[in-house]
Scaffold this motif. Structure first.
Motif, mmCIF file in Angstrom:
data_model
loop_
_atom_site.group_PDB
_atom_site.id
_atom_site.type_symbol
_atom_site.label_atom_id
_atom_site.label_comp_id
_atom_site.label_asym_id
_atom_site.label_seq_id
_atom_site.Cartn_x
_atom_site.Cartn_y
_atom_site.Cartn_z
ATOM 1 N N ALA A 1 0.808 -1.216 0.000
ATOM 2 C CA ALA A 1 0.000 0.000 0.000
ATOM 3 C C ALA A 1 0.845 1.271 0.000
ATOM 4 C CB ALA A 1 -0.929 -0.003 1.219
ATOM 5 N N PHE A 2 2.052 1.210 0.560
ATOM 6 C CA PHE A 2 2.930 2.390 0.616
ATOM 7 C C PHE A 2 4.091 2.213 -0.362
ATOM 8 C CE2 PHE A 2 0.848 1.686 4.695
ATOM 9 C CZ PHE A 2 0.084 2.840 4.752
ATOM 10 N N SER A 3 3.750 1.764 -1.547
ATOM 11 C CA SER A 3 4.683 1.380 -2.596
ATOM 12 C C SER A 3 5.740 2.439 -2.920
ATOM 13 C CB SER A 3 3.885 1.065 -3.865
ATOM 14 O OG SER A 3 4.716 0.936 -4.982
ATOM 15 N N ALA A 4 6.999 2.002 -2.892
ATOM 16 C CA ALA A 4 8.090 2.886 -3.313
ATOM 17 C C ALA A 4 8.105 3.009 -4.831
ATOM 18 C CB ALA A 4 9.426 2.329 -2.818
ATOM 19 N N VAL A 5 7.691 1.961 -5.517
ATOM 20 C CA VAL A 5 7.632 2.000 -6.983
ATOM 21 C C VAL A 5 6.608 3.040 -7.428
ATOM 22 C CG1 VAL A 5 7.112 0.678 -9.069
ATOM 23 C CG2 VAL A 5 8.318 -0.425 -7.177
ATOM 24 N N ARG A 6 5.482 3.087 -6.746
ATOM 25 C CA ARG A 6 4.390 3.989 -7.145
ATOM 26 C C ARG A 6 4.774 5.460 -7.009
ATOM 27 N NH1 ARG A 6 0.189 2.356 -3.668
ATOM 28 N NH2 ARG A 6 0.787 4.101 -2.335
ATOM 29 N N LYS A 7 5.743 5.774 -6.176
ATOM 30 C CA LYS A 7 6.155 7.173 -6.006
ATOM 31 C C LYS A 7 6.583 7.792 -7.335
ATOM 32 C CE LYS A 7 7.574 6.808 -1.155
ATOM 33 N NZ LYS A 7 8.710 6.822 -0.204
ATOM 34 N N GLN A 8 7.194 6.984 -8.192
ATOM 35 C CA GLN A 8 7.609 7.484 -9.508
ATOM 36 C C GLN A 8 6.392 7.829 -10.359
ATOM 37 O OE1 GLN A 8 10.048 9.078 -11.504
ATOM 38 N NE2 GLN A 8 11.352 7.453 -10.707
ATOM 39 N N PHE A 9 5.316 7.065 -10.205
ATOM 40 C CA PHE A 9 4.084 7.349 -10.934
ATOM 41 C C PHE A 9 3.529 8.710 -10.538
ATOM 42 C CE2 PHE A 9 4.503 2.924 -11.653
ATOM 43 C CZ PHE A 9 3.570 2.477 -12.600
ATOM 44 N N LEU A 10 3.650 9.052 -9.241
ATOM 45 C CA LEU A 10 3.084 10.300 -8.733
ATOM 46 C C LEU A 10 3.774 11.535 -9.316
ATOM 47 C CD1 LEU A 10 2.684 9.209 -5.005
ATOM 48 C CD2 LEU A 10 0.820 9.747 -6.581
ATOM 49 N N ARG A 11 4.951 11.335 -9.848
ATOM 50 C CA ARG A 11 5.682 12.459 -10.451
ATOM 51 C C ARG A 11 5.235 12.737 -11.885
ATOM 52 N NH1 ARG A 11 11.598 10.092 -8.705
ATOM 53 N NH2 ARG A 11 11.326 10.217 -6.438
ATOM 54 N N ARG A 12 4.397 11.871 -12.423
ATOM 55 C CA ARG A 12 4.011 11.986 -13.832
ATOM 56 C C ARG A 12 2.606 12.571 -13.943
ATOM 57 N NH1 ARG A 12 7.854 8.641 -16.387
ATOM 58 N NH2 ARG A 12 6.714 8.622 -18.360
ATOM 59 N N SER A 13 2.340 13.241 -15.054
ATOM 60 C CA SER A 13 1.021 13.823 -15.266
ATOM 61 C C SER A 13 0.013 12.734 -15.624
ATOM 62 C CB SER A 13 1.070 14.865 -16.394
ATOM 63 O OG SER A 13 1.385 14.230 -17.632
ATOM 64 N N ARG A 14 -1.250 13.042 -15.376
ATOM 65 C CA ARG A 14 -2.379 12.169 -15.726
ATOM 66 C C ARG A 14 -2.340 10.830 -14.976
ATOM 67 N NH1 ARG A 14 -2.733 11.806 -22.046
ATOM 68 N NH2 ARG A 14 -4.759 10.854 -21.528
#
Length: 459
Positions: free
Chosen positions: A160-173
């Protein structure tokens, strides 16, 4: 090379799926190997394994090994405040869910992943950063050193607190939301009684108390893991051992002798109540380089027993799409997002709804009546009327399709019941008109009833 960043369960199973296809798989985990750890960190809420999860395990030859160490639960056992126990079956005869120990499941999946010669497990590797363009990942080690690894595909199964997902949060849309529910959970243990289970083992026991509840799942060592779900402010009101006992005497009196008063006083304060979060996001992929699965994509609250099952189904859905597009990641990843997002959002919403059902609706006579009606109609018309719980738990009907069908069925059945009730009223009225009763006799009977009621009220 396929790299899987994982938080046990889903990541280890995913490694088996990719390895079975012949990919070179590297698995990285922040924590140490739990198979050799003295203390295992992380959640310990028992897992409820059902059809979707079993199908994924079956695909990699693990189903029988896992279910042999699970305990079948055929029904919910409702514990009323009076102590009365009432079972509510999950489905038809022979349908059940399995209580599975989380630690044992993780160990078995790790050991299975390790049997593939093209899979390598790497523990104590904490992801610091990664590049969606190059697939280069940087890991920190416990000794302060850093390791860099490049992968063709990164599969983020890191919770749920994914480190991989943090990179997604930097992207638009990229759409993302997380919701903490105002309730927390606390685990207690119910020990064996005279070497046997203290309660009937083949049930998921529930003490529903409208705004909160306690559940208990059986373990192989004859204990039950009891989980108290309650608003945080209610947890915080209880500050002493005597207040714990007073609270349990008021709401769960039958559980006190089973858990033990001393154990309750001790274990209630062992750890603070833990939070529960629901995560939704989309898309699940970046180009052909990275994809999110399990809780990293769709963390859900535990009230439908589908968190692990949905994560395991992610693996088999991805595998099916890999077959469909001949392992072309450029086509597979966007199709996986298109197919899976509506289903995972649907089960997240259902899990929220089911908390209300478990802690409140099961106390309702209307709810019990509707359960009986739904089950009867399912027996009479098995292809037309299928209870929601059956679709979710005992089939692989897509989650969002199950919800749509449930709403349609609910509307049809309620209209049918209303029409039946109206018909009964008109039918009764017609019979009364055609065959009017003797008014004098009715008056005498009414007078007798009145006199009896008056006598009851006389001091």
């Amino acid at each position: 090379m396929v790299t899987s960043l994982f938080i046990f369960e889903v990541g280890a199973l995913n490694a088996c799926f990719f390895a079975k296809r012949g990919f070179q798989v590297e698995v990285y985990e922040t924590r140490e190997d739990i198979r050799s750890a003295n203390v295992v960190r992380g959640r310990s809420i028992n897992l409820a394994l059902s059809h979707r999860g079993r199908q994924a395990l079956k695909h990699v030859g693990m189903e029988e090994k896992i279910i042999s160490k699970g305990i079948p639960m055929n029904a919910r056992m409702i514990h009323a405040l009076s102590g009365k126990q009432s079972p509510i079956p999950y489905g038809k005869k022979g349908q059940y869910i399995l209580s599975v120990d989380r630690a044992n499941l993780n160990k078995e999946l790790l050991t299975e992943a390790e049997t593939y010669p093209n899979t390598k497990l790497n523990f104590d590797h904490k992801l610091q950063d990664w590049s969606a363009e190059t697939g280069l990942m940087t890991f920190a080690r416990p000794d302060g050193s850093k390791t860099q690894v490049r992968a063709d595909l990164i599969v983020g199964c890191d919770g749920a607190f994914s480190a991989v997902r943090k990179q997604f949060l930097r992207r638009s849309r990229f759409n993302y939301s997380q919701t903490y529910i105002p309730h927390g959970y606390m685990e207690l243990t119910m020990p064996p009684k005279h070497g046997e289970f203290a309660m009937k083992p083949n049930y998921l026991h529930i003490w529903p108390r409208n705004t909160f509840m306690m559940i208990a799942l059986p373990n192989l060592d004859k204990t039950f893991t009891c989980t108290l779900f309650m608003p945080f402010e209610e947890f915080e009101k209880i500050t002493t051992g005597d207040e714990v006992i007073e609270f349990f005497q008021k709401y769960f009196p039958d559980a006190i002798p089973l858990i033990g008063a001393d154990a309750l006083k001790r274990d209630y304060f062992r750890l603070p109540a833990q939070a529960m979060v629901s995560v939704k996001c989309s898309p699940y992929h970046i180009g052909d380089k990275c994809v999110l699965m399990g809780d990293a994509a769709h963390a859900v609250v535990p009230f439908y027993g589908q968190g692990m099952n949905a994560g395991f189904e992610d693996c088999i859905v991805f595998d099916e799409i890999m077959n469909q597009f001949n392992e072309d990641f450029g086509a597979v990843l966007p199709e996986y997002t298109r197919v899976r997002v509506p289903d995972d959002h649907a089960i997240a919403d259902l899990a929220m709804y089911n908390y209300v059902e478990m802690r409140a609706h099961v106390n309702s006579k209307w709810f019990i009546f509707r359960k009986h009606v739904d089950n009867l109609l399912h027996i009479l018309m098995p292809k037309t009327i299928i209870p929601l719980y059956t679709m979710v738990t005992f089939t692989r009907t897509r989650y969002h399709v199950a919800v749509e069908r449930w709403h349609w069925q609910d509307k049809v059945i309620n209209r049918g019941l209303l029409a039946g009730a109206v018909g009964a009223v008109f039918g009764g009225s017609y019979l009364l008109v055609k065959n009017p009763p003797n008014i004098n006799k009715l008056a005498v009977a009414a007078e007798k009833i009145w006199n009896k009621l008056a006598a009851l009220n006389t001091p």
